[in-house]
Motif scaffolding. Structure first.
Motif, PDB file in Angstrom:
ATOM      1  N   CYS A   1     -13.105   1.049 -16.413  1.00 49.74           N
ATOM      2  CA  CYS A   1     -11.815   0.589 -16.933  1.00 49.74           C
ATOM      3  C   CYS A   1     -10.906   0.054 -15.820  1.00 49.74           C
ATOM      4  O   CYS A   1     -10.513   0.805 -14.926  1.00 49.74           O
ATOM      5  CB  CYS A   1     -11.132   1.741 -17.660  1.00 49.74           C
ATOM      6  SG  CYS A   1      -9.480   1.345 -18.280  1.00 49.74           S
ATOM      7  N   TYR A   2     -10.577  -1.235 -15.908  1.00 51.35           N
ATOM      8  CA  TYR A   2      -9.660  -1.856 -14.944  1.00 51.35           C
ATOM      9  C   TYR A   2      -8.304  -1.154 -14.952  1.00 51.35           C
ATOM     10  O   TYR A   2      -7.721  -0.879 -13.903  1.00 51.35           O
ATOM     11  CB  TYR A   2      -9.493  -3.343 -15.280  1.00 51.35           C
ATOM     12  CG  TYR A   2      -8.344  -4.002 -14.560  1.00 51.35           C
ATOM     13  CD1 TYR A   2      -8.482  -4.427 -13.243  1.00 51.35           C
ATOM     14  CD2 TYR A   2      -7.111  -4.187 -15.190  1.00 51.35           C
ATOM     15  CE1 TYR A   2      -7.426  -5.033 -12.563  1.00 51.35           C
ATOM     16  CE2 TYR A   2      -6.055  -4.782 -14.522  1.00 51.35           C
ATOM     17  CZ  TYR A   2      -6.218  -5.199 -13.213  1.00 51.35           C
ATOM     18  OH  TYR A   2      -5.171  -5.781 -12.551  1.00 51.35           O
ATOM     19  N   PHE A   3      -7.789  -0.860 -16.138  1.00 48.44           N
ATOM     20  CA  PHE A   3      -6.456  -0.264 -16.241  1.00 48.44           C
ATOM     21  C   PHE A   3      -6.410   1.132 -15.620  1.00 48.44           C
ATOM     22  O   PHE A   3      -5.359   1.576 -15.163  1.00 48.44           O
ATOM     23  CB  PHE A   3      -5.989  -0.238 -17.702  1.00 48.44           C
ATOM     24  CG  PHE A   3      -5.865  -1.621 -18.269  1.00 48.44           C
ATOM     25  CD1 PHE A   3      -4.846  -2.460 -17.862  1.00 48.44           C
ATOM     26  CD2 PHE A   3      -6.789  -2.097 -19.174  1.00 48.44           C
ATOM     27  CE1 PHE A   3      -4.739  -3.745 -18.351  1.00 48.44           C
ATOM     28  CE2 PHE A   3      -6.693  -3.384 -19.672  1.00 48.44           C
ATOM     29  CZ  PHE A   3      -5.664  -4.215 -19.263  1.00 48.44           C
ATOM     30  N   ASN A   4      -7.553   1.815 -15.576  1.00 48.70           N
ATOM     31  CA  ASN A   4      -7.643   3.088 -14.875  1.00 48.70           C
ATOM     32  C   ASN A   4      -7.307   2.908 -13.401  1.00 48.70           C
ATOM     33  O   ASN A   4      -6.607   3.724 -12.807  1.00 48.70           O
ATOM     34  CB  ASN A   4      -9.048   3.667 -15.034  1.00 48.70           C
ATOM     35  CG  ASN A   4      -9.200   5.015 -14.375  1.00 48.70           C
ATOM     36  OD1 ASN A   4      -8.363   5.891 -14.523  1.00 48.70           O
ATOM     37  ND2 ASN A   4     -10.275   5.174 -13.631  1.00 48.70           N
ATOM     38  N   VAL A   5      -7.799   1.825 -12.810  1.00 51.75           N
ATOM     39  CA  VAL A   5      -7.547   1.564 -11.395  1.00 51.75           C
ATOM     40  C   VAL A   5      -6.071   1.234 -11.168  1.00 51.75           C
ATOM     41  O   VAL A   5      -5.492   1.606 -10.149  1.00 51.75           O
ATOM     42  CB  VAL A   5      -8.468   0.447 -10.864  1.00 51.75           C
ATOM     43  CG1 VAL A   5      -8.280   0.251  -9.363  1.00 51.75           C
ATOM     44  CG2 VAL A   5      -9.934   0.757 -11.171  1.00 51.75           C
ATOM     45  N   VAL A   6      -5.436   0.590 -12.129  1.00 49.58           N
ATOM     46  CA  VAL A   6      -4.003   0.302 -12.037  1.00 49.58           C
ATOM     47  C   VAL A   6      -3.197   1.595 -12.159  1.00 49.58           C
ATOM     48  O   VAL A   6      -2.150   1.735 -11.534  1.00 49.58           O
ATOM     49  CB  VAL A   6      -3.563  -0.733 -13.101  1.00 49.58           C
ATOM     50  CG1 VAL A   6      -2.066  -0.992 -13.027  1.00 49.58           C
ATOM     51  CG2 VAL A   6      -4.341  -2.041 -12.940  1.00 49.58           C
TER      52      VAL A   6
ATOM     53  N   ALA B   1      -3.375  -1.917  -4.269  1.00 49.14           N
ATOM     54  CA  ALA B   1      -3.064  -2.214  -5.665  1.00 49.14           C
ATOM     55  C   ALA B   1      -4.033  -3.287  -6.144  1.00 49.14           C
ATOM     56  O   ALA B   1      -3.965  -4.425  -5.692  1.00 49.14           O
ATOM     57  CB  ALA B   1      -1.622  -2.695  -5.810  1.00 49.14           C
ATOM     58  N   ILE B   2      -4.921  -2.932  -7.052  1.00 50.98           N
ATOM     59  CA  ILE B   2      -5.902  -3.895  -7.551  1.00 50.98           C
ATOM     60  C   ILE B   2      -5.224  -5.052  -8.272  1.00 50.98           C
ATOM     61  O   ILE B   2      -5.738  -6.166  -8.298  1.00 50.98           O
ATOM     62  CB  ILE B   2      -6.953  -3.213  -8.456  1.00 50.98           C
ATOM     63  CG1 ILE B   2      -8.158  -4.139  -8.684  1.00 50.98           C
ATOM     64  CG2 ILE B   2      -6.323  -2.753  -9.769  1.00 50.98           C
ATOM     65  CD1 ILE B   2      -9.336  -3.470  -9.353  1.00 50.98           C
ATOM     66  N   GLN B   3      -4.032  -4.810  -8.825  1.00 50.16           N
ATOM     67  CA  GLN B   3      -3.318  -5.847  -9.560  1.00 50.16           C
ATOM     68  C   GLN B   3      -2.454  -6.705  -8.640  1.00 50.16           C
ATOM     69  O   GLN B   3      -1.790  -7.623  -9.096  1.00 50.16           O
ATOM     70  CB  GLN B   3      -2.459  -5.225 -10.668  1.00 50.16           C
ATOM     71  CG  GLN B   3      -1.222  -4.489 -10.180  1.00 50.16           C
ATOM     72  CD  GLN B   3      -1.476  -3.073  -9.687  1.00 50.16           C
ATOM     73  OE1 GLN B   3      -2.603  -2.679  -9.404  1.00 50.16           O
ATOM     74  NE2 GLN B   3      -0.422  -2.297  -9.567  1.00 50.16           N
ATOM     75  N   GLY B   4      -2.495  -6.426  -7.354  1.00 51.90           N
ATOM     76  CA  GLY B   4      -1.686  -7.174  -6.389  1.00 51.90           C
ATOM     77  C   GLY B   4      -2.540  -7.964  -5.420  1.00 51.90           C
ATOM     78  O   GLY B   4      -3.624  -8.448  -5.752  1.00 51.90           O
TER      79      GLY B   4
ATOM     80  N   PRO C   1       0.795  -1.241   0.000  1.00 52.23           N
ATOM     81  CA  PRO C   1       0.000   0.000   0.000  1.00 52.23           C
ATOM     82  C   PRO C   1       0.821   1.283   0.000  1.00 52.23           C
ATOM     83  O   PRO C   1       0.278   2.350  -0.265  1.00 52.23           O
ATOM     84  CB  PRO C   1      -0.800  -0.081   1.306  1.00 52.23           C
ATOM     85  CG  PRO C   1      -0.652  -1.446   1.820  1.00 52.23           C
ATOM     86  CD  PRO C   1       0.578  -2.015   1.220  1.00 52.23           C
ATOM     87  N   ARG C   2       2.098   1.216   0.269  1.00 51.46           N
ATOM     88  CA  ARG C   2       2.881   2.427   0.563  1.00 51.46           C
ATOM     89  C   ARG C   2       2.940   3.458  -0.547  1.00 51.46           C
ATOM     90  O   ARG C   2       2.954   4.640  -0.281  1.00 51.46           O
ATOM     91  CB  ARG C   2       4.288   2.028   0.996  1.00 51.46           C
ATOM     92  CG  ARG C   2       4.257   1.377   2.360  1.00 51.46           C
ATOM     93  CD  ARG C   2       5.611   1.309   3.023  1.00 51.46           C
ATOM     94  NE  ARG C   2       5.453   0.617   4.285  1.00 51.46           N
ATOM     95  CZ  ARG C   2       5.895  -0.604   4.528  1.00 51.46           C
ATOM     96  NH1 ARG C   2       6.554  -1.263   3.596  1.00 51.46           N
ATOM     97  NH2 ARG C   2       5.687  -1.154   5.698  1.00 51.46           N
ATOM     98  N   ASP C   3       2.994   3.045  -1.793  1.00 51.58           N
ATOM     99  CA  ASP C   3       3.116   4.043  -2.872  1.00 51.58           C
ATOM    100  C   ASP C   3       1.920   4.010  -3.820  1.00 51.58           C
ATOM    101  O   ASP C   3       2.041   4.317  -4.990  1.00 51.58           O
ATOM    102  CB  ASP C   3       4.426   3.845  -3.636  1.00 51.58           C
ATOM    103  CG  ASP C   3       4.466   2.560  -4.433  1.00 51.58           C
ATOM    104  OD1 ASP C   3       3.676   1.639  -4.136  1.00 51.58           O
ATOM    105  OD2 ASP C   3       5.270   2.469  -5.378  1.00 51.58           O
ATOM    106  N   LYS C   4       0.759   3.649  -3.281  1.00 53.53           N
ATOM    107  CA  LYS C   4      -0.437   3.534  -4.105  1.00 53.53           C
ATOM    108  C   LYS C   4      -1.515   4.506  -3.631  1.00 53.53           C
ATOM    109  O   LYS C   4      -1.817   4.583  -2.442  1.00 53.53           O
ATOM    110  CB  LYS C   4      -1.031   2.120  -4.025  1.00 53.53           C
ATOM    111  CG  LYS C   4      -0.057   0.959  -4.184  1.00 53.53           C
ATOM    112  CD  LYS C   4       0.531   0.854  -5.549  1.00 53.53           C
ATOM    113  CE  LYS C   4       1.366  -0.385  -5.761  1.00 53.53           C
ATOM    114  NZ  LYS C   4       2.491  -0.570  -4.865  1.00 53.53           N
TER     115      LYS C   4
END
Length: 190
Positions: free
Chosen positions: A165-170, A150-153, A142-145
């Protein structure tokens, strides 16, 4: 030549994944929210300021891409990157068990031509226990998000649905970026 005005490794990964060739340059700008500024105005302003700052030191024919993302809690609070682990826990408690908004501002600049847009995605996060939040924070993810996840983590297991858009969340809405790049390139060939 496309230049990404960002230090974000996620934005670099997404552009590369989409097949773009680009270089990167970082713009040191003040990212403070202005009084009365709404989330869309905020992220589009920062995206534009990043693009302008980097464009000033690039060849004239470069296309500079600036982007900025914020997470907006269900209570309307803009959540950037957490200041520390306690702030990350606070943010995750705000988001847990509710739907929040992720907004990315995108700016493209080439010569005197500029385009700015924003992508909005709604993300639902399941309820989290204090133990789950503490365990997640210990991963360091979470530190740099923005919004402290991080939805991709690892946090992907907590997201039952998104609308948009999923990539928007990334961190970079690829379909929007592609449409904007095609538009700016079409104007160049006229």
């Amino acid at each position: 030549m496309l230049v990404l005005a960002s230090a974000s490794p996620r934005r670099r990964e997404l552009l590369a994944q989409a097949g773009y060739e680009f270089s990167t340059a970082v713009a040191g700008i003040d990212e403070s929210v202005r009084e009365g500024e709404n989330p869309i105005a905020y992220v589009t302003r920062l995206a534009r300021e990043k693009a302008v700052a980097v464009h000033a030191v690039q060849p004239a024919d470069s296309i500079v891409l600036g982007a900025d993302t914020t997470v907006v809690s269900p209570t309307g609070e803009m959540l950037g990157k957490p200041e520390n682990d306690q702030d990350a826990a606070r943010m995750l408690r705000l988001l847990a068990g509710a739907t929040h908004t992720v907004i990315t501002g995108v700016a493209l600049l080439q010569g005197s031509h500029a385009e700015t847009a924003a992508e909005v995605t709604y993300v639902t996060m399941r309820t989290l226990s204090d133990a789950e939040i503490a365990s997640y924070i210990q991963t360091g993810e979470p530190r740099d998000k923005a919004g402290a996840y991080a939805i991709q983590g690892y946090a992907a297991r907590w997201i039952p649905r998104i609308h948009g858009c999923y990539f928007n969340v990334v961190g970079l809405p690829l379909a929007l970026v592609t449409a904007m790049l095609e538009g700016i390139q079409a104007k160049r060939t006229r």
